[in-house]
Scaffold this active site. Structure first.
Site, PDB file in Angstrom:
ATOM      1  N   LYS A 101      35.212  36.300  38.104  1.00 52.87           N
ATOM      2  CA  LYS A 101      35.669  37.424  37.270  1.00 52.87           C
ATOM      3  C   LYS A 101      34.446  37.929  36.511  1.00 52.87           C
ATOM      4  O   LYS A 101      33.553  37.144  36.178  1.00 52.87           O
ATOM      5  CB  LYS A 101      36.713  36.951  36.256  1.00 52.87           C
ATOM      6  CG  LYS A 101      38.000  36.443  36.867  1.00 52.87           C
ATOM      7  CD  LYS A 101      39.128  37.434  36.627  1.00 52.87           C
ATOM      8  CE  LYS A 101      40.438  36.950  37.193  1.00 52.87           C
ATOM      9  NZ  LYS A 101      41.085  35.966  36.343  1.00 52.87           N
TER      10      LYS A 101
ATOM     11  N   HIS B  53      32.606  40.142  30.920  1.00 51.93           N
ATOM     12  CA  HIS B  53      32.718  41.459  30.305  1.00 51.93           C
ATOM     13  C   HIS B  53      32.467  41.405  28.803  1.00 51.93           C
ATOM     14  O   HIS B  53      32.186  40.350  28.236  1.00 51.93           O
ATOM     15  CB  HIS B  53      34.068  42.094  30.618  1.00 51.93           C
ATOM     16  CG  HIS B  53      35.231  41.266  30.168  1.00 51.93           C
ATOM     17  ND1 HIS B  53      35.577  41.156  28.853  1.00 51.93           N
ATOM     18  CD2 HIS B  53      36.098  40.506  30.872  1.00 51.93           C
ATOM     19  CE1 HIS B  53      36.614  40.363  28.759  1.00 51.93           C
ATOM     20  NE2 HIS B  53      36.946  39.946  29.960  1.00 51.93           N
TER      21      HIS B  53
ATOM     22  N   HIS C  18      33.869  38.696  26.624  1.00 44.97           N
ATOM     23  CA  HIS C  18      33.229  37.372  26.608  1.00 44.97           C
ATOM     24  C   HIS C  18      32.016  37.342  25.686  1.00 44.97           C
ATOM     25  O   HIS C  18      31.581  36.281  25.263  1.00 44.97           O
ATOM     26  CB  HIS C  18      32.768  36.969  28.004  1.00 44.97           C
ATOM     27  CG  HIS C  18      33.885  36.534  28.884  1.00 44.97           C
ATOM     28  ND1 HIS C  18      34.181  37.156  30.065  1.00 44.97           N
ATOM     29  CD2 HIS C  18      34.800  35.551  28.740  1.00 44.97           C
ATOM     30  CE1 HIS C  18      35.216  36.568  30.621  1.00 44.97           C
ATOM     31  NE2 HIS C  18      35.626  35.591  29.839  1.00 44.97           N
TER      32      HIS C  18
HETATM   33  N1  ARG Z   1      38.141  30.710  30.491  1.00 48.01           N
HETATM   34  C1  ARG Z   1      38.903  31.129  29.366  1.00 48.01           C
HETATM   35  C2  ARG Z   1      38.957  32.649  29.283  1.00 48.01           C
HETATM   36  O1  ARG Z   1      38.081  33.327  29.796  1.00 48.01           O
HETATM   37  C3  ARG Z   1      38.363  30.609  28.059  1.00 48.01           C
HETATM   38  C4  ARG Z   1      38.307  29.122  27.952  1.00 48.01           C
HETATM   39  C5  ARG Z   1      38.194  28.663  26.537  1.00 48.01           C
HETATM   40  N2  ARG Z   1      38.093  27.231  26.405  1.00 48.01           N
HETATM   41  C6  ARG Z   1      39.096  26.388  26.556  1.00 48.01           C
HETATM   42  N3  ARG Z   1      38.856  25.107  26.437  1.00 48.01           N
HETATM   43  N4  ARG Z   1      40.315  26.801  26.807  1.00 48.01           N
HETATM   44  O2  ARG Z   1      39.876  33.192  28.715  1.00 48.01           O
END
Ligand code: ARG
Length: 566
Positions: free
Chosen positions: A126, A129, A132
């Site tokens: 993905k 963006h 992030h």
């Molecule tokens: N990958 C997730 C996202 O882009 C964020 C992860 C955050 N960390 C966690 N331990 N849940 O939304």
């Protein structure tokens, strides 16, 4: 010299009903310097002493022995106001800075304690963006802040590299993808076939079944499935790493969601043994009704795990591995419920460290022009945005200072710094509207403004060309209003760093260095530095050096470089 503490000691001689800690916590810094440098409100004491606050203050003013560092103690409507001697104050603050230099503001209060910070954590295949960006820069700054306070920090990139979406991606690749196109187009190409999967699956729902099967294969360790997944991951990481390089971000661990594959069964078993799991239409859940939350899903009806399953497993693993003082998760506000749910599950598992899990959430970013949407394909990619910031900055430099050496490098530091600063200047919970005019404005409350002030101070020091350690400084020459204002802000910096860590709020530091830059520019306007009179010049140079040092440290804590020339 800690003036607040010294004043608290003086007060504790008067008010024996209060502990020194209580007194310390009651001392305020008046909003207006006319009301003194520190103030002690007597209202709370009125009940205990059965006297009017104004009377208490008046008696205290009479009885407190005036120490050398105090010019005046005044009673003003129930407050005891303390006026610190300006020379003593300037000497105390600046000599401490001149001794500590670049480590001014750092401390060792965190010595021996581990802080885990889970941040950035983008999803494989993905786009990285603008959303992030916030997690990356807020987390990156929190990392540096805790490190500066002596904590042992562990930065984890909890990559979104597992889940049913990879089943979909495999199906999409097998049907419409090509190796060459993906090698060439990277995440963008992966994204395109993923989007196509969704539109085609609307017509042909059997695609969803196929995707589920492929994900089940992944979970079962199927070689073909895993090698495709690994390849998607490599392609994505290559792009992510380019962004991290631009942002000067690194991680101590890239253990993403897939890292917990072989660790989840034990946790599910533990949940079962602790009688926390319920069946619901074939799925397994933890019922959270009595905590007023929807249930936390642990396994789907086909047995596959979920985001929360992996987070619960990861937390238990991290506690074992790092024995953290705090485990911080930096994500958007939209994930509040997710974190509240699984934090509650950890609590119900009987882990007393559930309260060391902290969700640091933040508001949304939107572009002044156009929206940020992943599905529609008009997503603003972070890498494009950062590169645009650099090229726009280079245009500004070419216009304002075309002869600057290392223009490209400076443009990178300033362009990237501008984007980061824009993200960190407000409380993280606030939404950010991204506007180029605002971000790159050299006169606003911006990164370029602060960096420019730093470069200006650096330039004065270069011209003076002195060894700061060998200067003989008469601090009584720094007692005018604009000097004292600067010195106050310098004196508050160490406290700001601690507050920023306590509240997990990098904006405290960003705000503080903007204030310092503004105060310094006023000082600089009022007080020429490179004057004939050596005593005045030396004193002012000490102040310029101190400002430069604090701004540089503050920028560093935000993850921003401080170029010497701009
Ligand atoms: N990958 C997730 C996202 O882009 C964020 C992860 C955050 N960390 C966690 N331990 N849940 O939304």
């Amino acid at each position: 010299m800690d003036f607040k503490l010294e004043i608290a000691k003086l007060l504790s001689g008067q008010f024996t009903d209060l502990s020194l800690e209580e007194i310390l916590s009651m001392i305020e810094i008046p909003p207006n310097p006319d009301m003194g440098d520190y103030a002690f409100p007597c209202f709370r004491l009125a009940k205990i002493l059965r006297k009017a606050p104004a009377q208490i203050a008046e008696d205290a003013v009479k009885n407190i022995e005036k120490a050398d560092f105090i010019d005046e103690i005044k009673n003003v409507t129930g407050y005891i106001n303390f006026y610190i001697n300006k020379s003593v104050f300037a000497a105390a603050v600046l000599s401490e800075l001149l001794k500590a230099k670049e480590s001014y503001g750092q401390s060792d209060i965190g010595k021996g304690k581990n802080i885990v910070i889970d941040y950035s954590s983008p999803n494989i295949a993905k786009p990285f963006h603008v959303g992030h960006l916030r997690s990356t820069v807020i987390g990156g700054s929190i990392y540096r802040i805790f490190k500066a306070l002596g904590y042992n920090t562990i930065g984890i990139n909890h990559l979104g590299d597992w889940g049913t979406q990879f089943g979909k991606l495999i199906v999409a690749y097998k049907k419409w993808g090509s190796k060459e196109a993906i090698e060439k187009g990277g995440i963008k190409e992966l994204m395109d076939i993923y989007v196509r999967f969704h539109s085609e699956a609307k017509e042909d729902p059997s695609l969803e079944d196929e995707a589920r099967e492929w994900f089940a294969k992944m979970e079962a360790g199927d070689e073909e499935a895993l090698s495709l997944w690994n390849w998607f991951k490599d392609i994505s990481l290559k792009e992510f790493n380019r962004v991290y390089k631009l942002l000067d971000i690194s991680f101590d661990s890239y253990a993403g969601e897939s890292f917990y594959n072989d660790k989840m069964d034990a946790v599910i078993k533990e949940l079962e043994e602790k009688n926390l799991l319920k069946e619901s239409e074939g799925a397994k859940i933890v019922d959270l009704e009595d905590a007023n939350m929807p249930p936390c899903l642990i396994t789907k009806k086909d047995g596959s795990s979920l985001y929360a399953t992996r987070d619960i497993t990861a937390a238990i693993y991290r506690k074992k591995t790092y024995d953290f003082e705090k485990c911080i998760y930096v994500t958007a506000l939209a994930q509040n419920l997710h974190f509240a749910q699984w934090f509650e599950v950890i609590k119900r598992m009987g882990y007393d460290w559930h309260d060391k899990l902290v969700h640091v959430s933040f508001g949304m970013v939107s572009m002044e022009t156009g929206k940020l949407s992943t599905r529609a394909g008009n997503v603003v990619l972070l890498e494009d945005l950062l590169n645009e910031a650099i090229s726009k900055t280079l245009d500004i430099i070419n216009e304002k200072n075309p002869d600057l050496e290392d223009k490209e490098q400076v443009a990178e530091k300033v362009g990237i710094g501008a984007v980061i600063f824009n993200d960190l200047i407000n409380n993280r919970i606030k939404d950010v509207v991204f506007s180029w005019d605002k971000v790159l404005n050299f006169d606003g409350e911006t990164g370029p403004y602060v960096q420019y002030t730093h470069a200006r101070a650096s330039s004065v020091l270069r011209k003076a060309n002195v060894d700061i350690d060998s200067l003989d400084i008469d601090y009584s020459l720094l007692t005018d209003d604009s000097s004292i204002e600067v010195i106050k802000l310098i004196g508050q910096f160490p406290e700001k760093v601690k507050d920023a860590a306590d509240k997990l709020e990098p904006s405290f530091i960003a705000r503080h260095i903007v204030d310092l830059a503004q105060a310094f520019n006023k000082f600089y306007h009022d007080n020429p530095v490179l004057v004939e009179d050596e005593k005045i010049r030396n004193a002012r140079l000490a102040l310029v050096y101190s400002v430069k040092t604090v701004i540089k440290s503050g920028l560093y804590l935000l993850g921003i470089a401080a170029p010497e020339k701009m």
